[in-house]
Scaffold this motif. Structure first.
Motif, PDB file in Angstrom:
ATOM      1  N   THR A  23      40.846  49.994  35.808  1.00  0.00           N
ATOM      2  CA  THR A  23      39.430  49.826  36.154  1.00  0.00           C
ATOM      3  C   THR A  23      38.894  48.589  35.445  1.00  0.00           C
ATOM      4  OG1 THR A  23      39.172  52.216  36.332  1.00  0.00           O
ATOM      5  CG2 THR A  23      37.167  50.904  36.148  1.00  0.00           C
ATOM      6  N   PRO A  24      38.448  47.565  36.167  1.00  0.00           N
ATOM      7  CA  PRO A  24      37.981  46.330  35.519  1.00  0.00           C
ATOM      8  C   PRO A  24      36.791  46.580  34.599  1.00  0.00           C
ATOM      9  CG  PRO A  24      38.347  45.974  37.865  1.00  0.00           C
ATOM     10  CD  PRO A  24      38.427  47.461  37.638  1.00  0.00           C
ATOM     11  N   GLY A  25      36.867  46.005  33.425  1.00  0.00           N
ATOM     12  CA  GLY A  25      35.784  46.055  32.456  1.00  0.00           C
ATOM     13  C   GLY A  25      35.619  44.698  31.817  1.00  0.00           C
ATOM     14  N   PRO A  26      34.816  44.583  30.748  1.00  0.00           N
ATOM     15  CA  PRO A  26      34.599  43.288  30.094  1.00  0.00           C
ATOM     16  C   PRO A  26      35.883  42.573  29.672  1.00  0.00           C
ATOM     17  CG  PRO A  26      33.002  44.882  29.307  1.00  0.00           C
ATOM     18  CD  PRO A  26      33.968  45.642  30.170  1.00  0.00           C
ATOM     19  N   ALA A  27      36.859  43.322  29.135  1.00  0.00           N
ATOM     20  CA  ALA A  27      38.104  42.685  28.689  1.00  0.00           C
ATOM     21  C   ALA A  27      38.875  42.105  29.870  1.00  0.00           C
ATOM     22  CB  ALA A  27      38.971  43.694  27.935  1.00  0.00           C
ATOM     23  N   VAL A  28      38.935  42.866  30.969  1.00  0.00           N
ATOM     24  CA  VAL A  28      39.622  42.379  32.166  1.00  0.00           C
ATOM     25  C   VAL A  28      38.917  41.143  32.717  1.00  0.00           C
ATOM     26  CG1 VAL A  28      40.192  42.922  34.559  1.00  0.00           C
ATOM     27  CG2 VAL A  28      40.597  44.612  32.774  1.00  0.00           C
ATOM     28  N   PHE A  29      37.600  41.188  32.747  1.00  0.00           N
ATOM     29  CA  PHE A  29      36.817  40.054  33.243  1.00  0.00           C
ATOM     30  C   PHE A  29      37.061  38.817  32.389  1.00  0.00           C
ATOM     31  CE2 PHE A  29      32.378  38.199  34.055  1.00  0.00           C
ATOM     32  CZ  PHE A  29      32.793  37.598  35.234  1.00  0.00           C
ATOM     33  N   TYR A  30      37.136  39.009  31.077  1.00  0.00           N
ATOM     34  CA  TYR A  30      37.408  37.901  30.159  1.00  0.00           C
ATOM     35  C   TYR A  30      38.781  37.287  30.460  1.00  0.00           C
ATOM     36  CZ  TYR A  30      38.750  35.543  25.830  1.00  0.00           C
ATOM     37  OH  TYR A  30      39.211  34.627  24.923  1.00  0.00           O
ATOM     38  N   ILE A  31      39.792  38.142  30.644  1.00  0.00           N
ATOM     39  CA  ILE A  31      41.154  37.662  30.902  1.00  0.00           C
ATOM     40  C   ILE A  31      41.237  36.932  32.237  1.00  0.00           C
ATOM     41  CG2 ILE A  31      43.497  38.458  31.422  1.00  0.00           C
ATOM     42  CD1 ILE A  31      42.959  40.681  29.273  1.00  0.00           C
ATOM     43  N   ILE A  32      40.598  37.466  33.258  1.00  0.00           N
ATOM     44  CA  ILE A  32      40.610  36.818  34.575  1.00  0.00           C
ATOM     45  C   ILE A  32      39.923  35.459  34.508  1.00  0.00           C
ATOM     46  CG2 ILE A  32      39.684  36.958  36.923  1.00  0.00           C
ATOM     47  CD1 ILE A  32      40.193  39.957  36.828  1.00  0.00           C
ATOM     48  N   THR A  33      38.805  35.399  33.779  1.00  0.00           N
ATOM     49  CA  THR A  33      38.082  34.134  33.638  1.00  0.00           C
ATOM     50  C   THR A  33      38.955  33.080  32.979  1.00  0.00           C
ATOM     51  OG1 THR A  33      35.952  35.280  33.493  1.00  0.00           O
ATOM     52  CG2 THR A  33      36.048  33.034  32.634  1.00  0.00           C
ATOM     53  N   ARG A  34      39.633  33.459  31.902  1.00  0.00           N
ATOM     54  CA  ARG A  34      40.542  32.535  31.219  1.00  0.00           C
ATOM     55  C   ARG A  34      41.662  32.077  32.157  1.00  0.00           C
ATOM     56  NH1 ARG A  34      39.285  29.590  26.756  1.00  0.00           N
ATOM     57  NH2 ARG A  34      38.761  30.870  24.954  1.00  0.00           N
ATOM     58  N   GLY A  43      45.966  32.883  30.428  1.00  0.00           N
ATOM     59  CA  GLY A  43      45.653  34.280  30.698  1.00  0.00           C
ATOM     60  C   GLY A  43      46.552  35.226  29.924  1.00  0.00           C
ATOM     61  N   LEU A  44      47.844  34.921  29.881  1.00  0.00           N
ATOM     62  CA  LEU A  44      48.781  35.779  29.157  1.00  0.00           C
ATOM     63  C   LEU A  44      48.538  35.713  27.654  1.00  0.00           C
ATOM     64  CD1 LEU A  44      52.073  35.083  31.158  1.00  0.00           C
ATOM     65  CD2 LEU A  44      50.549  37.073  31.301  1.00  0.00           C
ATOM     66  N   ALA A  45      48.143  34.541  27.151  1.00  0.00           N
ATOM     67  CA  ALA A  45      47.779  34.429  25.730  1.00  0.00           C
ATOM     68  C   ALA A  45      46.557  35.287  25.428  1.00  0.00           C
ATOM     69  CB  ALA A  45      47.522  32.972  25.361  1.00  0.00           C
ATOM     70  N   SER A  46      45.606  35.322  26.370  1.00  0.00           N
ATOM     71  CA  SER A  46      44.420  36.160  26.210  1.00  0.00           C
ATOM     72  C   SER A  46      44.794  37.638  26.201  1.00  0.00           C
ATOM     73  CB  SER A  46      43.418  35.890  27.334  1.00  0.00           C
ATOM     74  OG  SER A  46      42.921  34.572  27.276  1.00  0.00           O
ATOM     75  N   VAL A  47      45.726  38.012  27.082  1.00  0.00           N
ATOM     76  CA  VAL A  47      46.195  39.407  27.135  1.00  0.00           C
ATOM     77  C   VAL A  47      46.765  39.821  25.776  1.00  0.00           C
ATOM     78  CG1 VAL A  47      47.923  40.964  28.117  1.00  0.00           C
ATOM     79  CG2 VAL A  47      46.642  39.423  29.614  1.00  0.00           C
ATOM     80  N   ASP A 165      46.638  44.413  32.327  1.00  0.00           N
ATOM     81  CA  ASP A 165      45.969  43.128  32.113  1.00  0.00           C
ATOM     82  C   ASP A 165      46.880  41.965  32.484  1.00  0.00           C
ATOM     83  OD1 ASP A 165      43.714  44.424  31.239  1.00  0.00           O
ATOM     84  OD2 ASP A 165      44.067  44.055  29.102  1.00  0.00           O
ATOM     85  N   THR A 166      48.175  42.126  32.219  1.00  0.00           N
ATOM     86  CA  THR A 166      49.145  41.087  32.581  1.00  0.00           C
ATOM     87  C   THR A 166      49.182  40.883  34.089  1.00  0.00           C
ATOM     88  OG1 THR A 166      50.518  41.526  30.624  1.00  0.00           O
ATOM     89  CG2 THR A 166      51.586  40.449  32.503  1.00  0.00           C
ATOM     90  N   ILE A 167      49.076  41.967  34.833  1.00  0.00           N
ATOM     91  CA  ILE A 167      49.046  41.863  36.296  1.00  0.00           C
ATOM     92  C   ILE A 167      47.816  41.090  36.748  1.00  0.00           C
ATOM     93  CG2 ILE A 167      48.871  43.183  38.444  1.00  0.00           C
ATOM     94  CD1 ILE A 167      50.470  45.404  37.043  1.00  0.00           C
ATOM     95  N   TYR A 168      46.661  41.405  36.152  1.00  0.00           N
ATOM     96  CA  TYR A 168      45.430  40.671  36.483  1.00  0.00           C
ATOM     97  C   TYR A 168      45.574  39.191  36.125  1.00  0.00           C
ATOM     98  CZ  TYR A 168      42.530  44.815  37.457  1.00  0.00           C
ATOM     99  OH  TYR A 168      41.987  45.946  38.015  1.00  0.00           O
TER     100      TYR A 168
END
Length: 213
Positions: A23-34, A43-47, A165-168
């Motif tokens: 379920t997307p939340g703030p952390a997922v949104f942050y990773i996708i943005t990066r 993105g993977l470094a952010s994960v 998160d890695t998938i995102y």
């Protein structure tokens, strides 16, 4: 072993964790943005950074940090606003980045800095520790070690979340190279990235206690 909950509880925990993690939340949104702004590697470094920060919160919850936040509004508020301020700082930094640096961002992402940013963003979110304190006990045995079970379940949730998160990050990073060389998309992406970080910071500052993932 006293740090392992009964198998049925462990299976139920893993199922619930997968549902929460996807379920997307703030952390997922942050990773996708990066990932969109700087590519799959960023993105993977952010994960990795977010996962380590969440693991720190899981450890804090196991050791009673969540209880401190629950009874001390000052401690919760200080940490929450520190995290919000850091997100806003990242947004302003993205907005003010020199043009030549922005144009090269997709190919020369500083993964150590991005890892650090993800770690701090996740760690400076007290709602994560409170989430762990509320969620984990539902799947713990009263006859086992509270700290041991908390650490095991917390680490399991972080691992599951890191996988989703890695998938995102991979999906978003696949799109990122298509933006390379497109000046109009690059200019729009800069404002979107800055707005996303600043928006996340404001959301963190203004929101109450809720699930942080």
């Amino acid at each position: 072993m006293d740090f392992l909950p009964p198998l049925p509880l462990l299976i139920a925990f893993c199922g619930a964790s997968v549902l929460l993690a996807v379920t997307p939340g703030p952390a997922v949104f942050y990773i996708i943005t990066r990932s969109l702004a700087q590519g799959r590697r960023a993105g993977l470094a952010s994960v990795a950074g977010v996962a380590l920060g969440n693991l720190g919160n899981a450890l804090g919850a196991a050791l009673g940090l969540a209880a401190l936040f629950a009874i001390s509004s000052i401690a919760f508020t200080v940490v929450k606003y520190a995290g919000a301020a850091y997100l806003i700082y990242l947004g302003i930094k993205a907005l003010r980045r020199p043009a030549e640096v922005r144009d090269a961002a997709l190919g020369t992402a500083d993964t150590r800095r991005i890892f650090r940013d993800g770690f701090l963003v996740a760690l400076l979110n007290p709602k994560t520790a409170i989430f762990f304190a509320a969620f984990l006990p539902q799947f713990m045995s009263a006859h086992g070690s509270v700290v041991g079970q908390s650490l095991l379940l917390g680490a399991t949730f972080v691992a599951i979340a890191a996988l989703t998160d890695t998938i995102y990050a991979t999906a978003a990073g696949t799109i990122a190279p298509r933006l390379r060389g497109n000046k109009r998309a690059g200019a729009a992406g800069r404002y979107v990235t800055a707005s996303a970080f600043i928006g996340l910071g404001l959301f963190t500052a203004l929101s109450g206690s809720s699930r942080a993932k």
